[in-house]
Design a protein around this motif. Sequence first.
Motif, PDB file in Angstrom:
ATOM      1  N   PRO A  44      70.580  78.276  43.184  1.00  0.00           N
ATOM      2  CA  PRO A  44      69.142  78.553  43.186  1.00  0.00           C
ATOM      3  C   PRO A  44      68.280  77.298  43.384  1.00  0.00           C
ATOM      4  CG  PRO A  44      70.187  79.729  41.389  1.00  0.00           C
ATOM      5  CD  PRO A  44      71.214  78.784  41.965  1.00  0.00           C
ATOM      6  N   MET A  45      68.854  76.139  43.159  1.00  0.00           N
ATOM      7  CA  MET A  45      68.112  74.891  43.312  1.00  0.00           C
ATOM      8  C   MET A  45      68.222  74.309  44.716  1.00  0.00           C
ATOM      9  SD  MET A  45      68.869  73.071  39.663  1.00  0.00           S
ATOM     10  CE  MET A  45      67.847  71.665  40.080  1.00  0.00           C
ATOM     11  N   LEU A  46      68.890  74.994  45.627  1.00  0.00           N
ATOM     12  CA  LEU A  46      69.049  74.497  46.988  1.00  0.00           C
ATOM     13  C   LEU A  46      67.802  74.800  47.812  1.00  0.00           C
ATOM     14  CD1 LEU A  46      72.779  75.438  47.640  1.00  0.00           C
ATOM     15  CD2 LEU A  46      71.818  73.230  46.919  1.00  0.00           C
ATOM     16  N   ASP A  47      66.705  74.273  47.342  1.00  0.00           N
ATOM     17  CA  ASP A  47      65.392  74.460  47.957  1.00  0.00           C
ATOM     18  C   ASP A  47      64.585  73.203  47.662  1.00  0.00           C
ATOM     19  OD1 ASP A  47      62.618  75.141  48.327  1.00  0.00           O
ATOM     20  OD2 ASP A  47      63.162  77.255  48.144  1.00  0.00           O
ATOM     21  N   VAL A  48      63.967  72.634  48.691  1.00  0.00           N
ATOM     22  CA  VAL A  48      63.233  71.374  48.494  1.00  0.00           C
ATOM     23  C   VAL A  48      62.087  71.524  47.503  1.00  0.00           C
ATOM     24  CG1 VAL A  48      63.862  70.301  50.678  1.00  0.00           C
ATOM     25  CG2 VAL A  48      61.812  71.742  50.555  1.00  0.00           C
ATOM     26  N   ARG A  49      61.653  72.749  47.250  1.00  0.00           N
ATOM     27  CA  ARG A  49      60.588  72.960  46.263  1.00  0.00           C
ATOM     28  C   ARG A  49      61.111  72.904  44.835  1.00  0.00           C
ATOM     29  NH1 ARG A  49      58.787  78.412  49.022  1.00  0.00           N
ATOM     30  NH2 ARG A  49      61.038  78.460  48.975  1.00  0.00           N
ATOM     31  N   ALA A  50      62.417  72.953  44.673  1.00  0.00           N
ATOM     32  CA  ALA A  50      63.019  72.904  43.339  1.00  0.00           C
ATOM     33  C   ALA A  50      63.214  71.450  42.923  1.00  0.00           C
ATOM     34  CB  ALA A  50      64.364  73.625  43.337  1.00  0.00           C
ATOM     35  N   GLU A  51      62.689  71.139  41.762  1.00  0.00           N
ATOM     36  CA  GLU A  51      62.913  69.788  41.243  1.00  0.00           C
ATOM     37  C   GLU A  51      64.406  69.649  40.960  1.00  0.00           C
ATOM     38  OE1 GLU A  51      61.619  67.203  37.377  1.00  0.00           O
ATOM     39  OE2 GLU A  51      60.144  68.567  38.238  1.00  0.00           O
ATOM     40  N   GLY A  52      64.970  68.559  41.371  1.00  0.00           N
ATOM     41  CA  GLY A  52      66.385  68.317  41.132  1.00  0.00           C
ATOM     42  C   GLY A  52      67.319  68.886  42.186  1.00  0.00           C
ATOM     43  N   ARG A  85      68.390  67.531  44.796  1.00  0.00           N
ATOM     44  CA  ARG A  85      69.410  66.530  45.168  1.00  0.00           C
ATOM     45  C   ARG A  85      70.534  66.496  44.128  1.00  0.00           C
ATOM     46  NH1 ARG A  85      67.637  63.380  49.553  1.00  0.00           N
ATOM     47  NH2 ARG A  85      65.374  63.360  49.751  1.00  0.00           N
ATOM     48  N   ASP A  86      70.191  66.683  42.855  1.00  0.00           N
ATOM     49  CA  ASP A  86      71.217  66.746  41.811  1.00  0.00           C
ATOM     50  C   ASP A  86      72.138  67.943  42.040  1.00  0.00           C
ATOM     51  OD1 ASP A  86      70.174  64.503  40.495  1.00  0.00           O
ATOM     52  OD2 ASP A  86      68.864  65.736  39.238  1.00  0.00           O
ATOM     53  N   ALA A  87      71.545  69.065  42.441  1.00  0.00           N
ATOM     54  CA  ALA A  87      72.339  70.265  42.715  1.00  0.00           C
ATOM     55  C   ALA A  87      73.316  70.011  43.857  1.00  0.00           C
ATOM     56  CB  ALA A  87      71.416  71.436  43.053  1.00  0.00           C
ATOM     57  N   SER A 104      71.288  62.786  51.221  1.00  0.00           N
ATOM     58  CA  SER A 104      70.611  61.597  51.747  1.00  0.00           C
ATOM     59  C   SER A 104      69.542  61.933  52.785  1.00  0.00           C
ATOM     60  CB  SER A 104      71.639  60.634  52.350  1.00  0.00           C
ATOM     61  OG  SER A 104      72.325  61.256  53.416  1.00  0.00           O
ATOM     62  N   ALA A 105      69.272  63.221  52.996  1.00  0.00           N
ATOM     63  CA  ALA A 105      68.307  63.638  54.014  1.00  0.00           C
ATOM     64  C   ALA A 105      66.882  63.301  53.597  1.00  0.00           C
ATOM     65  CB  ALA A 105      68.416  65.142  54.258  1.00  0.00           C
ATOM     66  N   GLY A 106      66.106  62.920  54.570  1.00  0.00           N
ATOM     67  CA  GLY A 106      64.684  62.716  54.344  1.00  0.00           C
ATOM     68  C   GLY A 106      63.982  64.049  54.155  1.00  0.00           C
ATOM     69  N   LYS A 107      62.781  63.998  53.612  1.00  0.00           N
ATOM     70  CA  LYS A 107      62.053  65.219  53.289  1.00  0.00           C
ATOM     71  C   LYS A 107      61.835  66.120  54.510  1.00  0.00           C
ATOM     72  CE  LYS A 107      58.362  66.941  50.477  1.00  0.00           C
ATOM     73  NZ  LYS A 107      58.347  66.999  49.067  1.00  0.00           N
ATOM     74  N   ALA A 108      61.618  65.535  55.671  1.00  0.00           N
ATOM     75  CA  ALA A 108      61.342  66.326  56.871  1.00  0.00           C
ATOM     76  C   ALA A 108      62.538  67.164  57.313  1.00  0.00           C
ATOM     77  CB  ALA A 108      60.896  65.416  58.016  1.00  0.00           C
ATOM     78  N   VAL A 109      63.743  66.654  57.126  1.00  0.00           N
ATOM     79  CA  VAL A 109      64.944  67.380  57.574  1.00  0.00           C
ATOM     80  C   VAL A 109      65.687  68.050  56.422  1.00  0.00           C
ATOM     81  CG1 VAL A 109      65.239  65.957  59.634  1.00  0.00           C
ATOM     82  CG2 VAL A 109      66.393  65.313  57.517  1.00  0.00           C
ATOM     83  N   ALA A 110      65.234  67.844  55.204  1.00  0.00           N
ATOM     84  CA  ALA A 110      65.927  68.405  54.044  1.00  0.00           C
ATOM     85  C   ALA A 110      66.025  69.932  54.077  1.00  0.00           C
ATOM     86  CB  ALA A 110      65.282  67.923  52.755  1.00  0.00           C
ATOM     87  N   PRO A 111      64.974  70.665  54.466  1.00  0.00           N
ATOM     88  CA  PRO A 111      65.129  72.131  54.491  1.00  0.00           C
ATOM     89  C   PRO A 111      66.263  72.597  55.401  1.00  0.00           C
ATOM     90  CG  PRO A 111      62.809  71.560  54.543  1.00  0.00           C
ATOM     91  CD  PRO A 111      63.593  70.268  54.733  1.00  0.00           C
ATOM     92  N   ALA A 112      66.374  72.010  56.571  1.00  0.00           N
ATOM     93  CA  ALA A 112      67.467  72.386  57.486  1.00  0.00           C
ATOM     94  C   ALA A 112      68.814  71.977  56.908  1.00  0.00           C
ATOM     95  CB  ALA A 112      67.255  71.752  58.858  1.00  0.00           C
TER      96      ALA A 112
END
Length: 117
Positions: free
Chosen positions: A42-50, A52-54, A79-87
């Motif tokens: 459920p944390m595999l979303d850039v809007r979720a805090e943490g 990267r920990d997930a 290690s993805a930047g914010k722009a490519v993190a969703p993909a």
Amino acid sequence: MARRDLSGAVDFTVLDRMTGGDDAISEEVLGLFVQQAAMWSPMLDVRAEGWRDAVHTLRGAAAGIGAGELAEVCQAAESAGKAVAPAALDHVRTALDAALADVAAWRHELMLRGLKG
């Protein structure tokens, strides 16, 4: 599901080496992997805090059972930047689904072996 349903998303020889081929230990480890996936996915979303920990936690769990592609996409997402993190997280979710399908098929195989032996 059965062994014939394996996609190759998980190399179970890695798990067998780690568990010494003990089916009971393999089942326990795979059960823990499924629990980890349920807890962290459920944390595999850039809007979720943490998130990267997930991804980091899933990467380690994946490597432990032989889910190499999942471990690789987790490392890339971590290690993805914010722009490519969703993909990148989409790739993680896809690889996680494939690994979980293989785990389900393998656990079914383990259950069948237990009934026979």
